[in-house]
Design a protein around this motif. Structure first.
Motif, PDB file in Angstrom:
ATOM      1  N   LEU A 129       0.829  -1.205   0.000  1.00 49.81           N
ATOM      2  CA  LEU A 129       0.000   0.000   0.000  1.00 49.81           C
ATOM      3  C   LEU A 129       0.863   1.256   0.000  1.00 49.81           C
ATOM      4  CD1 LEU A 129      -2.807  -1.053   2.520  1.00 49.81           C
ATOM      5  CD2 LEU A 129      -2.962  -0.902   0.027  1.00 49.81           C
ATOM      6  N   LEU A 130       1.964   1.215   0.760  1.00 51.40           N
ATOM      7  CA  LEU A 130       2.881   2.348   0.802  1.00 51.40           C
ATOM      8  C   LEU A 130       3.502   2.587  -0.572  1.00 51.40           C
ATOM      9  CD1 LEU A 130       4.216   4.395   2.792  1.00 51.40           C
ATOM     10  CD2 LEU A 130       6.053   2.733   3.078  1.00 51.40           C
ATOM     11  N   LEU A 131       3.934   1.506  -1.215  1.00 44.88           N
ATOM     12  CA  LEU A 131       4.551   1.631  -2.529  1.00 44.88           C
ATOM     13  C   LEU A 131       3.520   1.953  -3.611  1.00 44.88           C
ATOM     14  CD1 LEU A 131       7.124  -1.305  -2.300  1.00 44.88           C
ATOM     15  CD2 LEU A 131       7.625   1.144  -2.302  1.00 44.88           C
ATOM     16  N   PHE A 132       2.274   1.582  -3.370  1.00 47.45           N
ATOM     17  CA  PHE A 132       1.212   1.942  -4.314  1.00 47.45           C
ATOM     18  C   PHE A 132       1.007   3.459  -4.335  1.00 47.45           C
ATOM     19  CE2 PHE A 132      -3.367   2.671  -5.212  1.00 47.45           C
ATOM     20  CZ  PHE A 132      -3.385   2.229  -6.532  1.00 47.45           C
ATOM     21  N   VAL A 133       1.047   4.067  -3.151  1.00 43.92           N
ATOM     22  CA  VAL A 133       0.967   5.529  -3.074  1.00 43.92           C
ATOM     23  C   VAL A 133       2.153   6.151  -3.813  1.00 43.92           C
ATOM     24  CG1 VAL A 133       1.002   7.516  -1.523  1.00 43.92           C
ATOM     25  CG2 VAL A 133      -0.325   5.479  -0.911  1.00 43.92           C
ATOM     26  N   ALA A 134       3.345   5.567  -3.591  1.00 44.06           N
ATOM     27  CA  ALA A 134       4.536   6.068  -4.288  1.00 44.06           C
ATOM     28  C   ALA A 134       4.390   5.892  -5.799  1.00 44.06           C
ATOM     29  CB  ALA A 134       5.773   5.335  -3.785  1.00 44.06           C
ATOM     30  N   PHE A 135       3.778   4.798  -6.204  1.00 45.09           N
ATOM     31  CA  PHE A 135       3.542   4.538  -7.632  1.00 45.09           C
ATOM     32  C   PHE A 135       2.671   5.636  -8.249  1.00 45.09           C
ATOM     33  CE2 PHE A 135       0.476   2.824 -10.714  1.00 45.09           C
ATOM     34  CZ  PHE A 135       1.329   2.418 -11.719  1.00 45.09           C
ATOM     35  N   LEU A 136       1.586   6.008  -7.573  1.00 45.31           N
ATOM     36  CA  LEU A 136       0.681   7.041  -8.088  1.00 45.31           C
ATOM     37  C   LEU A 136       1.389   8.388  -8.209  1.00 45.31           C
ATOM     38  CD1 LEU A 136      -2.596   6.194  -6.106  1.00 45.31           C
ATOM     39  CD2 LEU A 136      -2.016   5.578  -8.464  1.00 45.31           C
ATOM     40  N   VAL A 137       2.181   8.736  -7.190  1.00 46.37           N
ATOM     41  CA  VAL A 137       2.906  10.007  -7.224  1.00 46.37           C
ATOM     42  C   VAL A 137       3.972   9.986  -8.320  1.00 46.37           C
ATOM     43  CG1 VAL A 137       4.340  11.597  -5.910  1.00 46.37           C
ATOM     44  CG2 VAL A 137       2.471  10.383  -4.776  1.00 46.37           C
ATOM     45  N   THR A 138       4.638   8.839  -8.488  1.00 45.93           N
ATOM     46  CA  THR A 138       5.695   8.721  -9.496  1.00 45.93           C
ATOM     47  C   THR A 138       5.143   8.892 -10.901  1.00 45.93           C
ATOM     48  OG1 THR A 138       6.938   7.227  -8.045  1.00 45.93           O
ATOM     49  CG2 THR A 138       7.538   7.238 -10.373  1.00 45.93           C
ATOM     50  N   VAL A 139       3.934   8.378 -11.148  1.00 48.38           N
ATOM     51  CA  VAL A 139       3.301   8.559 -12.457  1.00 48.38           C
ATOM     52  C   VAL A 139       3.158  10.055 -12.765  1.00 48.38           C
ATOM     53  CG1 VAL A 139       1.167   8.260 -13.775  1.00 48.38           C
ATOM     54  CG2 VAL A 139       2.083   6.356 -12.441  1.00 48.38           C
ATOM     55  N   GLY A 140       2.749  10.841 -11.763  1.00 45.16           N
ATOM     56  CA  GLY A 140       2.640  12.288 -11.939  1.00 45.16           C
ATOM     57  C   GLY A 140       3.977  12.946 -12.185  1.00 45.16           C
ATOM     58  N   LEU A 141       5.015  12.469 -11.510  1.00 45.36           N
ATOM     59  CA  LEU A 141       6.356  13.020 -11.708  1.00 45.36           C
ATOM     60  C   LEU A 141       6.843  12.787 -13.130  1.00 45.36           C
ATOM     61  CD1 LEU A 141       8.215  12.010  -8.403  1.00 45.36           C
ATOM     62  CD2 LEU A 141       7.574  14.309  -9.119  1.00 45.36           C
ATOM     63  N   VAL A 142       6.638  11.584 -13.635  1.00 39.84           N
ATOM     64  CA  VAL A 142       7.100  11.246 -14.984  1.00 39.84           C
ATOM     65  C   VAL A 142       6.413  12.119 -16.027  1.00 39.84           C
ATOM     66  CG1 VAL A 142       7.088   9.431 -16.729  1.00 39.84           C
ATOM     67  CG2 VAL A 142       7.740   8.879 -14.398  1.00 39.84           C
ATOM     68  N   LYS A 143       5.138  12.399 -15.809  1.00 41.78           N
ATOM     69  CA  LYS A 143       4.369  13.183 -16.784  1.00 41.78           C
ATOM     70  C   LYS A 143       4.757  14.657 -16.786  1.00 41.78           C
ATOM     71  CE  LYS A 143       0.140  10.356 -16.861  1.00 41.78           C
ATOM     72  NZ  LYS A 143      -1.323  10.347 -16.554  1.00 41.78           N
ATOM     73  N   LYS A 144       5.033  15.229 -15.633  1.00 38.66           N
ATOM     74  CA  LYS A 144       5.155  16.686 -15.523  1.00 38.66           C
ATOM     75  C   LYS A 144       6.569  17.184 -15.236  1.00 38.66           C
ATOM     76  CE  LYS A 144       0.407  16.975 -13.737  1.00 38.66           C
ATOM     77  NZ  LYS A 144      -0.445  17.406 -12.590  1.00 38.66           N
ATOM     78  N   TRP A 145       7.530  16.278 -14.984  1.00 43.60           N
ATOM     79  CA  TRP A 145       8.862  16.708 -14.565  1.00 43.60           C
ATOM     80  C   TRP A 145       9.592  17.468 -15.665  1.00 43.60           C
ATOM     81  CZ3 TRP A 145      11.445  16.796 -10.027  1.00 43.60           C
ATOM     82  CH2 TRP A 145      12.822  17.008 -10.063  1.00 43.60           C
ATOM     83  N   ASN A 146      10.122  18.627 -15.322  1.00 45.75           N
ATOM     84  CA  ASN A 146      10.963  19.422 -16.223  1.00 45.75           C
ATOM     85  C   ASN A 146      11.897  20.264 -15.366  1.00 45.75           C
ATOM     86  OD1 ASN A 146      12.179  20.901 -18.212  1.00 45.75           O
ATOM     87  ND2 ASN A 146      10.350  22.053 -18.797  1.00 45.75           N
ATOM     88  N   PHE A 147      13.100  19.795 -15.189  1.00 50.50           N
ATOM     89  CA  PHE A 147      14.027  20.449 -14.261  1.00 50.50           C
ATOM     90  C   PHE A 147      14.393  21.860 -14.708  1.00 50.50           C
ATOM     91  CE2 PHE A 147      18.144  21.309 -12.267  1.00 50.50           C
ATOM     92  CZ  PHE A 147      17.861  20.965 -10.951  1.00 50.50           C
ATOM     93  N   ASP A 148      14.303  22.129 -16.019  1.00 49.42           N
ATOM     94  CA  ASP A 148      14.677  23.451 -16.534  1.00 49.42           C
ATOM     95  C   ASP A 148      13.580  24.489 -16.346  1.00 49.42           C
ATOM     96  OD1 ASP A 148      17.188  22.602 -17.395  1.00 49.42           O
ATOM     97  OD2 ASP A 148      16.345  21.775 -19.235  1.00 49.42           O
ATOM     98  N   ALA A 149      12.402  24.031 -15.929  1.00 48.63           N
ATOM     99  CA  ALA A 149      11.288  24.979 -15.752  1.00 48.63           C
ATOM    100  C   ALA A 149      11.344  25.614 -14.363  1.00 48.63           C
ATOM    101  CB  ALA A 149       9.959  24.247 -15.935  1.00 48.63           C
ATOM    102  N   PHE A 150      11.222  26.950 -14.317  1.00 48.58           N
ATOM    103  CA  PHE A 150      11.237  27.673 -13.035  1.00 48.58           C
ATOM    104  C   PHE A 150       9.796  28.066 -12.671  1.00 48.58           C
ATOM    105  CE2 PHE A 150      15.466  28.191 -14.767  1.00 48.58           C
ATOM    106  CZ  PHE A 150      16.275  27.928 -13.665  1.00 48.58           C
ATOM    107  N   THR A 151       8.996  27.071 -12.413  1.00 46.57           N
ATOM    108  CA  THR A 151       7.579  27.294 -12.091  1.00 46.57           C
ATOM    109  C   THR A 151       7.283  26.764 -10.700  1.00 46.57           C
ATOM    110  OG1 THR A 151       6.917  25.158 -13.033  1.00 46.57           O
ATOM    111  CG2 THR A 151       6.956  27.060 -14.534  1.00 46.57           C
ATOM    112  N   THR A 152       6.172  27.236 -10.162  1.00 43.18           N
ATOM    113  CA  THR A 152       5.742  26.762  -8.841  1.00 43.18           C
ATOM    114  C   THR A 152       5.467  25.260  -8.878  1.00 43.18           C
ATOM    115  OG1 THR A 152       4.730  28.913  -8.395  1.00 43.18           O
ATOM    116  CG2 THR A 152       4.024  27.047  -7.021  1.00 43.18           C
ATOM    117  N   GLU A 153       4.889  24.822  -9.995  1.00 44.06           N
ATOM    118  CA  GLU A 153       4.593  23.382 -10.118  1.00 44.06           C
ATOM    119  C   GLU A 153       5.867  22.557 -10.096  1.00 44.06           C
ATOM    120  OE1 GLU A 153       1.772  20.636 -12.954  1.00 44.06           O
ATOM    121  OE2 GLU A 153       3.181  21.981 -13.948  1.00 44.06           O
ATOM    122  N   GLN A 154       6.920  23.018 -10.782  1.00 41.45           N
ATOM    123  CA  GLN A 154       8.174  22.275 -10.812  1.00 41.45           C
ATOM    124  C   GLN A 154       8.824  22.228  -9.429  1.00 41.45           C
ATOM    125  OE1 GLN A 154       9.537  20.298 -12.868  1.00 41.45           O
ATOM    126  NE2 GLN A 154      11.475  20.016 -11.789  1.00 41.45           N
TER     127      GLN A 154
END
Length: 322
Positions: free
Chosen positions: A22-47
């Motif tokens: 269950l703990l890793l399932f939560v991590a799985f859901l968050v990781t999916v969001g990271l993969v979709k939206k991650w952009n280290f070069d972006a200087f935004t609040t979301e990043q």
């Protein structure tokens, strides 16, 4: 209710596995969001939010994977303890074959162990870098591992709920014995050839590690796991049991033999993992870790010396070979 599910070891094991999943399932859901939206070069609040969230979720994954690794020997201990409940079983060998789910489950756990160790190494390299260059890579890698973890969790449930305490199972002497004189070793090997291959592969791993021949190191390490398993079961194990007909990978885990099996199998799997880990980090991440190399050589040497030591001690005590 199935008597197996009322066993204390099984309750602790399944409860621990459920909480971690269950703990890793939560991590799985968050990781999916990271993969979709991650952009280290972006200087935004979301990043910035994603960067803070990534550190937290990677800590959760690290914690979960470490505990999963610790749970593997406890799983082996649990199935060995169940031999008192399953008729016909003298050790974990009979229990693991009590249904069709046991062997695939154990094999999957070992695969996950190796992959999880590689994830820990990638995570360590990524955290040391300034720009998290491998965050997406390790995130995708974790998503793949989580798919395997889901299959493992399902097999855990199926395995323990389908162990019957009314139907007898085969004992280790039947499972690993030579029925009708048939050769139980693969590729038509006999014991002398198996031992020659065992020591030659060990020497090859050590030489390839010293020479930084990474691909040779990986290939020889994988072969050594297989050859080492057969060598322990069909030769070195007989000296641990001091009985030529006793061939079993599980009985040596019991207190009659001072739990030496945990040291034997632990040294084999950890030694080969660190050898593979060193080679993978060298080839794909150009990271040459002398520490990983030394740990691999020390652990594999301890494994070989421990196995060979039982043979030497038996011969010096009795003056004969088994």
């Amino acid at each position: 209710m199935n008597e197996i599910l009322l066993n204390n070891e099984v309750i602790v094991y399944l409860l621990s596995e459920t909480v971690l999943y269950l703990l890793l399932f939560v991590a799985f859901l968050v990781t999916v969001g990271l993969v979709k939206k991650w952009n280290f070069d972006a200087f935004t609040t979301e990043q910035f939010t994603l960067e803070n969230r990534s550190y937290l979720v990677m800590t959760i994954i690290f914690f979960g994977i470490v505990l999963k690794i610790i749970l593997l020997p406890y799983f082996v201990y649990t199935i060995d303890a169940l031999s008192d409940l399953v008729p016909g079983a003298m050790c974990g060998a009979g229990v693991i074959k009590a249904n069709a789910y046991g062997n695939p489950l154990l094999a999957l756990k070992i695969v996950i162990l190796f992959l999880s160790g590689l994830w820990l190494s990638i995570n360590s390299i990524d955290l040391k870098a300034k720009r998290y260059p491998y965050l997406k890579l390790k995130s995708w890698f974790f998503l793949f591992i989580f798919v395997l973890l889901s299959a493992e969790f399902l097999l855990d449930i199926l395995y323990f709920t389908h162990i019957e305490t009314t139907n007898p199972v085969s004992c280790c002497s039947v499972i690993f014995g030579q029925t009708g004189g048939a050769n139980s070793l693969p590729f038509g090997l006999d014991i002398p050839k198996l031992l020659m291959l065992f020591y030659l592969l060990f020497a090859l791993i050590v030489l390839s590690l010293f020479s930084n021949l990474s691909l040779v190191s990986v290939a020889s390490s994988i072969l050594f796991v297989v050859v080492g398993y057969y060598a322990v079961v069909y030769f070195f194990g007989t000296y641990i049991y001091e009985l030529p007909t006793h061939k079993c990978p599980f009985c040596m885990l019991q207190d009659h033999y001072h739990y030496v099996g945990y040291a034997v199998w632990g040294l084999l799997f950890l030694g080969t993992f660190f050898a593979i880990d060193y080679a993978v980090m060298n080839v794909f991440f150009h990271t040459v870790s002398q520490t990983l190399k030394r740990i691999a050589i020390v652990l594999l040497s301890m494994f070989v010396f421990l196995c060979s030591g039982y043979v030497a001690v038996y011969y010096f005590k009795n003056g004969v070979w088994l």
